[in-house]
Design a protein around this motif. Structure first.
Motif, PDB file in Angstrom:
ATOM      1  N   ASN A 211     -71.969  28.031  20.690  1.00  0.00           N
ATOM      2  CA  ASN A 211     -70.788  27.265  21.100  1.00  0.00           C
ATOM      3  C   ASN A 211     -70.982  26.727  22.503  1.00  0.00           C
ATOM      4  O   ASN A 211     -70.705  25.582  22.794  1.00  0.00           O
ATOM      5  CB  ASN A 211     -69.548  28.147  21.061  1.00  0.00           C
ATOM      6  N   ASP A 283     -68.159  22.672  15.132  1.00  0.00           N
ATOM      7  CA  ASP A 283     -69.000  23.640  14.416  1.00  0.00           C
ATOM      8  C   ASP A 283     -70.137  22.906  13.722  1.00  0.00           C
ATOM      9  O   ASP A 283     -69.900  22.041  12.876  1.00  0.00           O
ATOM     10  CB  ASP A 283     -68.148  24.425  13.406  1.00  0.00           C
ATOM     11  N   PHE A 284     -71.368  23.290  14.074  1.00  0.00           N
ATOM     12  CA  PHE A 284     -72.535  22.560  13.554  1.00  0.00           C
ATOM     13  C   PHE A 284     -72.666  22.665  12.035  1.00  0.00           C
ATOM     14  O   PHE A 284     -73.287  21.798  11.424  1.00  0.00           O
ATOM     15  CB  PHE A 284     -73.815  23.028  14.264  1.00  0.00           C
ATOM     16  N   ARG A 285     -72.083  23.705  11.422  1.00  0.00           N
ATOM     17  CA  ARG A 285     -72.133  23.787   9.951  1.00  0.00           C
ATOM     18  C   ARG A 285     -71.371  22.623   9.348  1.00  0.00           C
ATOM     19  O   ARG A 285     -71.857  21.944   8.440  1.00  0.00           O
ATOM     20  CB  ARG A 285     -71.539  25.115   9.464  1.00  0.00           C
ATOM     21  N   GLY A 343     -76.313  31.036  17.782  1.00  0.00           N
ATOM     22  CA  GLY A 343     -75.768  30.575  16.493  1.00  0.00           C
ATOM     23  C   GLY A 343     -76.476  29.370  15.908  1.00  0.00           C
ATOM     24  O   GLY A 343     -76.892  29.386  14.744  1.00  0.00           O
TER      25      GLY A 343
END
Ligand code: ADP
Length: 411
Positions: A211, A283-285, A343
């Motif tokens: 983050n 959020d990279f997802r 993450g």
């Protein structure tokens, strides 16, 4: 010996209880919404029930009391009494110019931390609340502070002095400090051990991409430069933080929006970064999915119609990461190892591939198939013939805090 690791934020408190003989986690959890209403998640590792429920947490003192109650309870506990907690290690975000390593907490350390509030006004007061709550609940248990900034104390003057009037350094301690020090220290040490580079003048760049994200240039195990500055806003773009931008933007945005400096800083801290560009998610997802990338392999489906701004936000992020890596090759005088962690670094084959594809000019090549493998432990994704080793190393900041705590209380 058991060590309780505490990471206190303004309205949250994360904890992990370690058995230090085995370096295993006995229990971990998170107090949320402290001072608002309160929620506690507690997960023991001994097969007992997990706890996940709203409970009143008016202050950090009640949060610590709730954690201790769960750790020692019949239904959820992992120890029989408080006396089985031998020490507490606290994450402290900023150590200013005074702390070069972790410190056993006493009145003097508290005074210095109070003085650091001017450098990290959002974080240090929360850290102090966690420390005071633990001191009250466990007055005879030694407490240790482990600083995010400490690993970067070896950065040379030419890299930490800002080109602004020197008096701000002399009188107000304004300089580059850097953050995520425990993570950069942990993963670079693992790489040095794994590759047998001890004492060999190794040139390593660590990319902590979460983050909050930062890079560090590590020469022979010591940090010589890092992307974050006097605050964690500088450097590469992040989930919601802008990273390094033209400082005049503060004036420009304030004029456009009619906002105060504080409100404009809020825009740069909380509404910028990849979220600012794509307008939907930090959020990279989510972003990778919107950009048409496969969640497991990161390969982009050619039949997909990627969301333009999602793709652009990833392009900006990866370009800036690669650009800083290029500049650190200059700082280090070369590059032996590139490390991805946290993450995004550990879980995003897409970001690793995009960043490394921009680095082929300096001899960085990754093996596509190895890169598409899920990490979990150290993963070497280097392609045969690459001049630079590329490693994915899971970070463990809590373990570093627990180890430093053990070392200090054993002295
Ligand atoms: P923090 O700075 O809060 O410690 P983390 O290091 O836990 O952050 O990183 C959180 C971020 O990692 C998430 O916001 C998400 O963007 C990213 N992430 C986690 N899993 C994946 C995944 N499988 N693919 C891409 N990104 C991921």
């Amino acid at each position: 010996m058991n060590v309780l690791v505490i990471n206190a934020g303004s309205s949250s408190l994360k904890y992990q209880l370690f058995n230090m003989q085995t370096e295993t986690i006995l229990a971990k959890g998170n107090c949320d919404r402290i001072g608002i209403d309160g929620h506690l998640k507690h997960k023991p590792s001994n097969g007992k029930n997990a706890f996940d429920s709203d409970i009143p947490l008016p202050t950090h003192a009640e949060a610590i009391a709730a954690v201790i109650e769960k750790l020692t309870s019949d239904d959820y506990g992992v120890i029989s009494s408080l006396s089985e907690i031998n020490a507490v290690g606290h994450r402290a975000v900023h150590g200013g110019r005074k702390f070069f390593g972790s410190a056993l907490i006493d009145d003097e350390v508290i005074d210095i931390l109070e003085d650091c509030i001017r450098l990290a006004p959002l974080h240090i007061p929360a850290n102090l609340m966690g420390i005071r709550a633990c001191q009250k609940a466990m007055p005879n248990v030694p407490q240790v502070a482990v600083f995010d900034t400490a690993f970067h104390h070896t950065i040379p003057e030419h890299a930490y002095i800002y080109p602004i009037p020197y008096k701000y350094y002399e009188n107000n301690d304004i300089r580059r400090y850097g953050f995520h020090g425990t993570s950069h220290r942990f993963v670079s040490a693992i790489a040095i051990e794994h590759l047998g580079l001890e004492g060999k003048n190794s040139k390593i760049i660590t990319c902590h991409l979460g983050n909050g994200s930062s890079l560090a240039a590590v020469l022979d195990g010591k940090s010589i430069d890092t992307t974050m500055g006097v605050t964690p806003l500088e450097g590469i773009p992040m989930g919601t933080r802008c990273g390094s931008v033209d400082p005049s933007l503060i004036d420009v945005i304030s004029s456009i929006e009619g906002t105060s400096i504080k409100e404009t800083m809020d825009i740069l801290n909380k509404k910028s970064g990849v979220l600012g560009i794509n307008g939907k998610s930090s959020d990279f997802r989510d972003i990778e999915l919107a950009a048409g990338a496969d969640a497991d392999t990161g390969f982009v489906d050619s039949s997909a119609t990627p969301d333009k701004l999602a793709k652009l936000s990833l392009d900006v992020f990866c370009y800036q990461v690669a650009k800083f890596i290029g500049s650190y090759v200059v700082s280090l005088g070369g590059l032996d190892v590139l490390i991805f962690t946290a993450g995004i670094g550990e879980n995003s084959p897409y970001v690793r591939r995009e960043v490394c594809s921009l680095l082929e000019g300096i001899g960085v090549y990754i093996d596509e198939q190895k890169n598409a493998t899920r990490a979990g432990s150290l993963l070497d994704v280097t392609k045969d013939g690459s001049k630079v080793k590329v490693l994915v190393i899971p970070t463990n900041e809590e373990l570093v805090i627990a180890r430093d705590t053990m070392e200090l209380i054993s002295k």
